[in-house]
Design an enzyme around this catalytic site. Structure first.
Site, short mmCIF file in Angstrom:
data_model
loop_
_atom_site.label_atom_id
_atom_site.label_comp_id
_atom_site.label_asym_id
_atom_site.label_seq_id
_atom_site.Cartn_x
_atom_site.Cartn_y
_atom_site.Cartn_z
N SER A 295 -10.60 118.33 62.05
CA SER A 295 -9.23 117.47 62.36
C SER A 295 -9.97 116.21 62.73
O SER A 295 -11.01 116.25 63.14
CB SER A 295 -8.38 118.14 63.38
OG SER A 295 -7.58 117.23 63.75
N TYR B 110 -7.10 121.76 71.74
CA TYR B 110 -7.09 122.01 70.12
C TYR B 110 -8.49 120.89 69.88
O TYR B 110 -9.11 121.54 68.85
CB TYR B 110 -5.80 120.99 69.62
CG TYR B 110 -5.96 120.91 68.15
CD1 TYR B 110 -5.64 121.96 67.12
CD2 TYR B 110 -6.16 119.56 67.62
CE1 TYR B 110 -5.68 121.81 65.91
CE2 TYR B 110 -6.24 119.51 66.03
CZ TYR B 110 -5.82 120.54 65.14
OH TYR B 110 -6.11 120.39 63.88
N1 LIG Z 1 -0.91 119.18 59.02
C1 LIG Z 1 -1.69 118.50 59.74
O1 LIG Z 1 -1.18 117.40 60.18
C2 LIG Z 1 -3.37 118.74 60.19
C3 LIG Z 1 -4.07 117.95 60.58
C4 LIG Z 1 -5.26 117.91 60.89
C5 LIG Z 1 -5.85 119.62 60.82
N2 LIG Z 1 -4.82 120.59 60.48
C6 LIG Z 1 -5.29 121.85 60.20
O2 LIG Z 1 -5.18 122.30 58.93
C7 LIG Z 1 -4.61 123.53 59.11
C8 LIG Z 1 -3.13 123.85 59.00
O3 LIG Z 1 -3.14 123.81 57.58
P1 LIG Z 1 -1.48 123.23 57.12
O4 LIG Z 1 -1.20 121.83 57.96
O5 LIG Z 1 -1.78 122.93 55.84
O6 LIG Z 1 -0.56 124.25 57.62
P2 LIG Z 1 0.78 125.03 56.83
O7 LIG Z 1 1.72 125.21 58.14
O8 LIG Z 1 1.39 124.29 55.97
O9 LIG Z 1 0.07 126.25 56.68
C9 LIG Z 1 -0.53 127.22 57.56
C10 LIG Z 1 -0.50 128.74 56.86
O10 LIG Z 1 -1.38 129.30 57.74
C11 LIG Z 1 -0.95 130.53 57.68
N3 LIG Z 1 -1.42 131.24 59.22
C12 LIG Z 1 -0.78 131.14 60.14
N4 LIG Z 1 -1.46 131.97 60.98
C13 LIG Z 1 -2.14 132.73 60.52
C14 LIG Z 1 -2.95 133.91 60.91
N5 LIG Z 1 -3.05 134.41 61.88
N6 LIG Z 1 -3.82 134.29 59.80
C15 LIG Z 1 -3.77 133.89 58.33
N7 LIG Z 1 -2.88 133.00 58.05
C16 LIG Z 1 -2.20 132.27 58.91
C17 LIG Z 1 0.65 130.47 57.53
O11 LIG Z 1 1.22 131.79 57.11
C18 LIG Z 1 0.68 129.24 56.68
O12 LIG Z 1 0.67 129.78 55.55
C19 LIG Z 1 -5.28 124.08 60.55
O13 LIG Z 1 -6.55 124.45 60.51
C20 LIG Z 1 -4.59 122.90 61.30
O14 LIG Z 1 -5.52 122.57 62.57
C21 LIG Z 1 -3.43 120.15 60.33
#
Ligand SMILES: NC(=O)c1ccc[n+]([C@@H]2O[C@H](COP(=O)([O-])OP(=O)(O)OC[C@H]3O[C@@H](n4cnc5c(N)ncnc54)[C@H](O)[C@@H]3O)[C@@H](O)[C@H]2O)c1
Length: 256
Positions: free
Chosen positions: A141, A154
């Protein structure tokens, strides 16, 4: 095609960036194991890929659980018939509090953000070695490159991912296993609003959003596909001399 005949696992492939990545990698010729905890999300991703003529299968797992993580890497690798590519993307927002830190939330963030990536990679490497090499991308991130006032813990987890990336890159370089990370800024996914209104922080959601947007020189949030393209590049042979890199995909946040 940029990932022709490659065998790939994507965690958190059911939504957001993970889903965009699964669809893109399949279009570029990869066979994709879609790992997620949510069956509906998995089915949506797999349907989108297979109805477009691509190859994918869903695998349900709770990546916060070590045994389940090991099981799913073994089962998905069996189905794929080997492994070339891993995008370990699953994560959670972590608690906003620091004093009176809710240890359960902190531990959950460490388990899902750090331990799941450690276990996914450690279980995957033997399979990549058998194929003569591979490519791993972790999701860190912008909070893994600069501190986060909204959730210091985080930030701890995402700095941990950068340390893991740099360490594994050196450790496995001679085995032709490259290891990189993406460091997204604000990306428009279902998770994004929860970064601004973590439990206890709901009243500050608007202020938090304004403050973070003020940090983005490009002045906008990004779409999941913009991160998926960065991961595609790092996974592909086009990045053949790139390893150990935490790549910001953040509209310029960390270069300020
Ligand atoms: N969206 C942002 O702004 C952002 C910014 C920086 C980093 N991130 C990182 O991106 C990742 C999240 O991705 P996103 O934003 O595409 O999220 P999202 O909410 O679109 O998708 C998250 C997915 O993770 C799955 N999930 C949740 N808990 C789980 C578990 N215990 N085991 C297996 N699957 C699980 C959910 O079912 C969902 O399909 C994380 O690592 C987050 O820290 C996101």
């Amino acid at each position: 095609m940029r990932l022709n005949e490659k065998l790939a696992i994507v965690t958190a492939g059911g939504s957001g960036m993970g889903r965009a990545g699964c669809e893109l990698f399949a279009k570029e010729g990869a066979t994709v194991a879609v790992v997620d905890i949510n069956e509906e999300n998995i089915a949506a991703t797999v349907d989108a890929i297979t109805s477009d003529g691509g190859k994918a299968k869903g695998f349900k797992a709770n990546l916060a659980d070590v045994d389940d993580t090991k099981r799913v890497i073994a089962e998905s690798t069996d189905w794929l018939g080997g492994l070339d590519l891993l995008w370990s993307h699953a994560g959670t927002t972590g608690p906003s509090a620091f004093e009176d830190l809710p240890m359960k939330d902190y531990e959950f963030a460490m388990d899902l953000n750090v331990r799941s990536s450690v276990v996914c990679a450690s279980e995957s490497i033997q399979h990549m070695r058998r194929r003569g090499g591979g490519s791993i991308v972790f999701t860190s991130s912008m909070g893994g490159l600069v501190g986060s006032t909204m959730s210091p813990t985080y930030s701890v987890t995402k700095f941990g991912i950068v340390g893991l990336t740099m360490s594994l890159a050196q450790r496995y370089a001679l085995e032709k296993i490259r290891v990189n990370a993406v460091c997204p800024g604000p990306i428009e996914t279902p998770m994004m609003p929860s970064f601004f209104s973590r439990p206890g922080d709901e009243a500050k959601a608007e202020d938090n959003l304004k403050r973070v947007m003020g940090l983005v020189p490009m002045g906008r949030v990004a779409q999941p596909i913009e991160v998926a393209y960065a991961v595609l590049f790092l996974l592909s042979d086009e990045a053949s001399f790139i390893t150990g890199v935490p790549l910001p995909v953040d509209g310029g946040v960390v270069c300020r």
